[in-house]
Every structure is written in C-alpha cells, then in structure tokens.
Write a protein that holds these residues in place. Structure first.
Motif, PDB file in Angstrom:
ATOM      1  N   ILE A 176     -96.661 -14.000 -23.422  1.00  0.00           N
ATOM      2  CA  ILE A 176     -96.930 -15.418 -23.491  1.00  0.00           C
ATOM      3  C   ILE A 176     -98.282 -15.520 -23.020  1.00  0.00           C
ATOM      4  O   ILE A 176     -98.451 -15.658 -21.769  1.00  0.00           O
ATOM      5  N   SER A 177     -99.354 -15.898 -23.920  1.00  0.00           N
ATOM      6  CA  SER A 177    -100.640 -16.230 -23.251  1.00  0.00           C
ATOM      7  C   SER A 177    -100.879 -17.567 -23.934  1.00  0.00           C
ATOM      8  O   SER A 177    -100.749 -17.935 -25.297  1.00  0.00           O
ATOM      9  N   LEU A 178    -101.011 -18.576 -22.972  1.00  0.00           N
ATOM     10  CA  LEU A 178    -101.254 -19.940 -23.740  1.00  0.00           C
ATOM     11  C   LEU A 178    -102.244 -20.975 -22.603  1.00  0.00           C
ATOM     12  O   LEU A 178    -102.016 -20.947 -21.516  1.00  0.00           O
ATOM     13  N   GLU A 179    -103.033 -21.781 -23.290  1.00  0.00           N
ATOM     14  CA  GLU A 179    -103.701 -22.717 -22.807  1.00  0.00           C
ATOM     15  C   GLU A 179    -103.254 -24.233 -22.810  1.00  0.00           C
ATOM     16  O   GLU A 179    -102.786 -24.656 -23.886  1.00  0.00           O
ATOM     17  N   ILE A 180    -103.180 -24.982 -21.658  1.00  0.00           N
ATOM     18  CA  ILE A 180    -102.772 -26.380 -22.033  1.00  0.00           C
ATOM     19  C   ILE A 180    -104.053 -27.117 -21.617  1.00  0.00           C
ATOM     20  O   ILE A 180    -104.210 -27.169 -20.379  1.00  0.00           O
ATOM     21  N   PRO A 181    -104.470 -27.597 -22.577  1.00  0.00           N
ATOM     22  CA  PRO A 181    -106.033 -28.373 -21.979  1.00  0.00           C
ATOM     23  C   PRO A 181    -105.759 -29.783 -21.566  1.00  0.00           C
ATOM     24  O   PRO A 181    -104.819 -30.475 -21.970  1.00  0.00           O
ATOM     25  N   LYS A 182    -106.502 -30.068 -20.413  1.00  0.00           N
ATOM     26  CA  LYS A 182    -106.566 -31.495 -20.186  1.00  0.00           C
ATOM     27  C   LYS A 182    -106.536 -32.637 -21.185  1.00  0.00           C
ATOM     28  O   LYS A 182    -107.207 -32.501 -22.136  1.00  0.00           O
ATOM     29  N   GLY A 183    -105.580 -33.577 -21.037  1.00  0.00           N
ATOM     30  CA  GLY A 183    -105.370 -34.531 -22.077  1.00  0.00           C
ATOM     31  C   GLY A 183    -104.589 -34.449 -23.385  1.00  0.00           C
ATOM     32  O   GLY A 183    -104.535 -35.308 -24.154  1.00  0.00           O
ATOM     33  N   GLN A 184    -103.893 -33.072 -23.422  1.00  0.00           N
ATOM     34  CA  GLN A 184    -103.108 -32.825 -24.609  1.00  0.00           C
ATOM     35  C   GLN A 184    -101.662 -32.899 -24.378  1.00  0.00           C
ATOM     36  O   GLN A 184    -101.268 -32.534 -23.050  1.00  0.00           O
ATOM     37  N   ILE A 185    -100.766 -33.309 -25.270  1.00  0.00           N
ATOM     38  CA  ILE A 185     -99.440 -33.041 -25.006  1.00  0.00           C
ATOM     39  C   ILE A 185     -99.211 -31.693 -25.885  1.00  0.00           C
ATOM     40  O   ILE A 185     -99.183 -31.900 -27.101  1.00  0.00           O
ATOM     41  N   VAL A 186     -98.604 -30.646 -25.362  1.00  0.00           N
ATOM     42  CA  VAL A 186     -98.346 -29.484 -25.957  1.00  0.00           C
ATOM     43  C   VAL A 186     -96.692 -29.281 -25.952  1.00  0.00           C
ATOM     44  O   VAL A 186     -96.160 -29.489 -24.923  1.00  0.00           O
ATOM     45  N   CYS A 187     -96.367 -29.261 -27.255  1.00  0.00           N
ATOM     46  CA  CYS A 187     -94.943 -29.218 -27.539  1.00  0.00           C
ATOM     47  C   CYS A 187     -94.438 -27.654 -27.687  1.00  0.00           C
ATOM     48  O   CYS A 187     -95.131 -26.964 -28.081  1.00  0.00           O
ATOM     49  N   LEU A 188     -93.417 -27.340 -27.022  1.00  0.00           N
ATOM     50  CA  LEU A 188     -92.572 -26.099 -27.027  1.00  0.00           C
ATOM     51  C   LEU A 188     -91.500 -26.115 -27.849  1.00  0.00           C
ATOM     52  O   LEU A 188     -90.449 -26.865 -27.490  1.00  0.00           O
ATOM     53  N   ILE A 189     -91.238 -25.373 -28.976  1.00  0.00           N
ATOM     54  CA  ILE A 189     -90.067 -25.499 -29.670  1.00  0.00           C
ATOM     55  C   ILE A 189     -89.573 -23.924 -29.919  1.00  0.00           C
ATOM     56  O   ILE A 189     -90.355 -23.298 -29.775  1.00  0.00           O
ATOM     57  N   GLY A 190     -88.419 -23.788 -30.510  1.00  0.00           N
ATOM     58  CA  GLY A 190     -87.729 -22.613 -30.395  1.00  0.00           C
ATOM     59  C   GLY A 190     -86.319 -22.532 -30.482  1.00  0.00           C
ATOM     60  O   GLY A 190     -85.831 -23.217 -30.113  1.00  0.00           O
ATOM     61  N   PRO A 191     -85.776 -21.204 -30.995  1.00  0.00           N
ATOM     62  CA  PRO A 191     -84.471 -21.043 -30.727  1.00  0.00           C
ATOM     63  C   PRO A 191     -83.872 -21.162 -29.332  1.00  0.00           C
ATOM     64  O   PRO A 191     -84.546 -21.033 -28.347  1.00  0.00           O
ATOM     65  N   SER A 192     -82.580 -21.537 -29.253  1.00  0.00           N
ATOM     66  CA  SER A 192     -82.033 -21.747 -27.983  1.00  0.00           C
ATOM     67  C   SER A 192     -81.888 -20.387 -27.363  1.00  0.00           C
ATOM     68  O   SER A 192     -81.709 -19.422 -27.875  1.00  0.00           O
ATOM     69  N   GLY A 193     -82.193 -20.133 -25.918  1.00  0.00           N
ATOM     70  CA  GLY A 193     -82.278 -19.094 -25.321  1.00  0.00           C
ATOM     71  C   GLY A 193     -83.763 -18.419 -25.299  1.00  0.00           C
ATOM     72  O   GLY A 193     -83.649 -17.113 -24.806  1.00  0.00           O
ATOM     73  N   CYS A 194     -84.571 -18.870 -26.053  1.00  0.00           N
ATOM     74  CA  CYS A 194     -85.922 -18.143 -26.282  1.00  0.00           C
ATOM     75  C   CYS A 194     -86.911 -18.266 -24.990  1.00  0.00           C
ATOM     76  O   CYS A 194     -87.869 -17.630 -25.058  1.00  0.00           O
ATOM     77  N   GLY A 195     -86.487 -19.090 -24.091  1.00  0.00           N
ATOM     78  CA  GLY A 195     -87.410 -19.008 -22.850  1.00  0.00           C
ATOM     79  C   GLY A 195     -88.312 -20.258 -22.645  1.00  0.00           C
ATOM     80  O   GLY A 195     -89.115 -20.151 -21.724  1.00  0.00           O
ATOM     81  N   LYS A 196     -87.914 -21.259 -23.371  1.00  0.00           N
ATOM     82  CA  LYS A 196     -88.723 -22.641 -23.263  1.00  0.00           C
ATOM     83  C   LYS A 196     -88.755 -23.097 -21.797  1.00  0.00           C
ATOM     84  O   LYS A 196     -89.930 -23.365 -21.188  1.00  0.00           O
ATOM     85  N   SER A 197     -87.482 -23.455 -21.596  1.00  0.00           N
ATOM     86  CA  SER A 197     -87.421 -24.020 -20.094  1.00  0.00           C
ATOM     87  C   SER A 197     -87.856 -23.154 -18.933  1.00  0.00           C
ATOM     88  O   SER A 197     -88.455 -23.524 -17.880  1.00  0.00           O
ATOM     89  N   THR A 198     -87.708 -21.727 -19.356  1.00  0.00           N
ATOM     90  CA  THR A 198     -87.884 -20.664 -18.148  1.00  0.00           C
ATOM     91  C   THR A 198     -89.584 -20.896 -18.011  1.00  0.00           C
ATOM     92  O   THR A 198     -90.161 -20.769 -16.946  1.00  0.00           O
ATOM     93  N   LEU A 199     -90.311 -21.057 -19.309  1.00  0.00           N
ATOM     94  CA  LEU A 199     -91.673 -21.155 -19.323  1.00  0.00           C
ATOM     95  C   LEU A 199     -92.147 -22.371 -18.363  1.00  0.00           C
ATOM     96  O   LEU A 199     -93.060 -22.326 -17.607  1.00  0.00           O
TER      97      LEU A 199
END
Length: 255
Positions: free
Chosen positions: A21-44
């Motif tokens: 997983i490589s991802l940038e979260i820029p200042k001032g943005q809301i970045v939403c994470l979606i995906g199937p249950s158990g795919c690691g969203k809360s872990t990230l």
C-alpha cells in the motif's frame, strides 16, 4: 502536515492482511477508505495514528503540524467513548487537561468547538441526556479541541440512523468549509464516501491492495442527493465493490 504510506504490507501470523500500500494524504483533503470487510481499512488507520507498526514499509509525516496543535493525530471512533459521569464540557476538557493549559484558555477552546458543532446549549448536559447524533458531535468536538493536523475517523457515523447520519454529514461539510481539515475516513457506506471524500481509495479483498483511487472533483458544498455526477461516482464505487465480492465468492467455490 501531509501523511504518506510507503509500500505498507502487514501480517497477522501467517495471514497477509495488507500488501504494498502506497498512498498520500494531502493537507486539507478528506480521503475515504472503502473495501470489503477484513481488507485492512482500520489496520491502515492504526498505522497512520501510530497505534501499530506495519510488518513492512513506513508511515511518513511530511511537514509540520500547526503551531497550536496539541495532538497532531487524533481519532474519532464509531462508538463515542464519552465518560458518562462527565458533562459535555468535561468530556472535551479531558483531552486538554495534560497540556498545561489555563482554565480560562480551556474554557475558550470548549466554547469555540461547541459553537462550531452547534452544541453550545448542551455544555452542561450529561451524555445520557443526548441523542446518538449529539453524542457523536461531542466526540468530534473533543477531537477538534486539540487542533489536530489530521483526524482519523473510523466509521464514525455507522452506529447512527440514516436521518442522523445525513445531518452529521452536513455538519462535517460545514466544519470543513469554515476551516478545512485533513482526514482519513474509514467507511462501508458509499453515500458517505461520495458525500465527504475528495478522494475515495478502494481496497481489494484480503490481502488489501489499492484497487483504484476515485477522485471526486465536486466541491463539498455542491454535493447533494440525486446529483447525477455524484450518482455516477457512487455507481462506479459500487461496481468496484461488486467485482471484489464476486471474485471473493469465486475463490470460495474453487477452494
């Protein structure tokens, strides 16, 4: 302050839950994470907040948090985590008490965040006297009180009924419009994702990988139910999720 994930992979025992997983979260943005249950969203989200460390890769904080930030990274959870014996004011002050702030300054901060979240009239109420939506607004007020660089939001509206969820989405848009904040927002709800996200990151089934990043180039204040452009984005996300679910079912059949 920006956040960056570089080549994150993670294992629980022999089970690979996240992969490259490589991802940038820029200042001032809301970045939403979606995906199937158990795919690691809360872990990230836990990696971003420093609560856990990934098996591989790194989490970078780029730039400095605001000079007046008391806590650069702060969480808003699905469950409100309010102390039932403390008033609204007392719950918010809880996160300020170890920062050497004078009582007067604490009162000013509480007054400010209560005004921003439309809770000024409930300053002395106990959590049991509030609706679910109001309790979550208290939790958001508490997060805002420490002036975070990034708010990490883990399904903050999922425990609420649909009408309350819609109202709180409007509240979050209003908050962001008045004072843009950076957020990583985990949700299963595609309506929330297209209503709030500047970008929506779609993770695959386990091991979670970035399947696609969908940009939503519509100002937050112009997003409304029934908007054809927003419906198109939601349909795109739904198709990606449906394909992941179908692939998971096929894997089970072939086991």
């Amino acid at each position: 302050m920006d956040l960056k994930l570089n080549n994150i992979s993670h294992y629980y025992g022999s089970v690979e839950v996240l992969k490259d997983i490589s991802l940038e979260i820029p200042k001032g943005q809301i970045v939403c994470l979606i995906g199937p249950s158990g795919c690691g969203k809360s872990t990230l989200l836990r990696f971003l907040g420093g609560l856990e460390r990934p098996s591989k890769g790194e989490v970078l904080q780029i730039g400095e948090p605001p000079a007046d930030s008391l806590n650069p990274l702060t969480y808003v959870f699905q469950h409100f985590a309010l102390l039932p014996w403390r008033t609204v004011e007392g719950n918010i002050k809880l996160v300020l008490e170890d920062h050497g702030i004078s009582q007067r300054d604490m009162n000013d901060i509480v007054t400010d965040v209560l005004e921003r979240t439309k809770l000024s009239d409930f300053r002395n109420a106990l959590p049991k006297q509030l609706s679910g939506g109001m309790r979550q607004r208290v939790a958001i007020s508490r997060a805002l009180a420490v002036k975070p660089a990034v708010m990490l939001m883990d399904e903050p509206l999922s425990a609420l009924d649909s009408q309350t969820r819609e109202l709180l989405m409007d509240d979050l848009v209003s908050l962001w419009t008045r004072q843009p904040f950076t957020s990583v927002y985990v949700t299963h709800n595609l309506n929330e994702a297209v209503r709030l996200g500047h970008r929506v990151v779609v993770l695959s089934r386990r091991p979670g990988q970035i399947r696609e990043i969908v940009d939503i180039d519509i100002p937050l204040t112009d997003r409304h139910l029934g908007d054809p452009l927003l419906d198109e984005k939601q349909a795109q996300l739904w198709e990606l999720m449906r394909e992941e679910a179908k692939a998971a079912d096929e894997e089970l059949v072939n086991v």
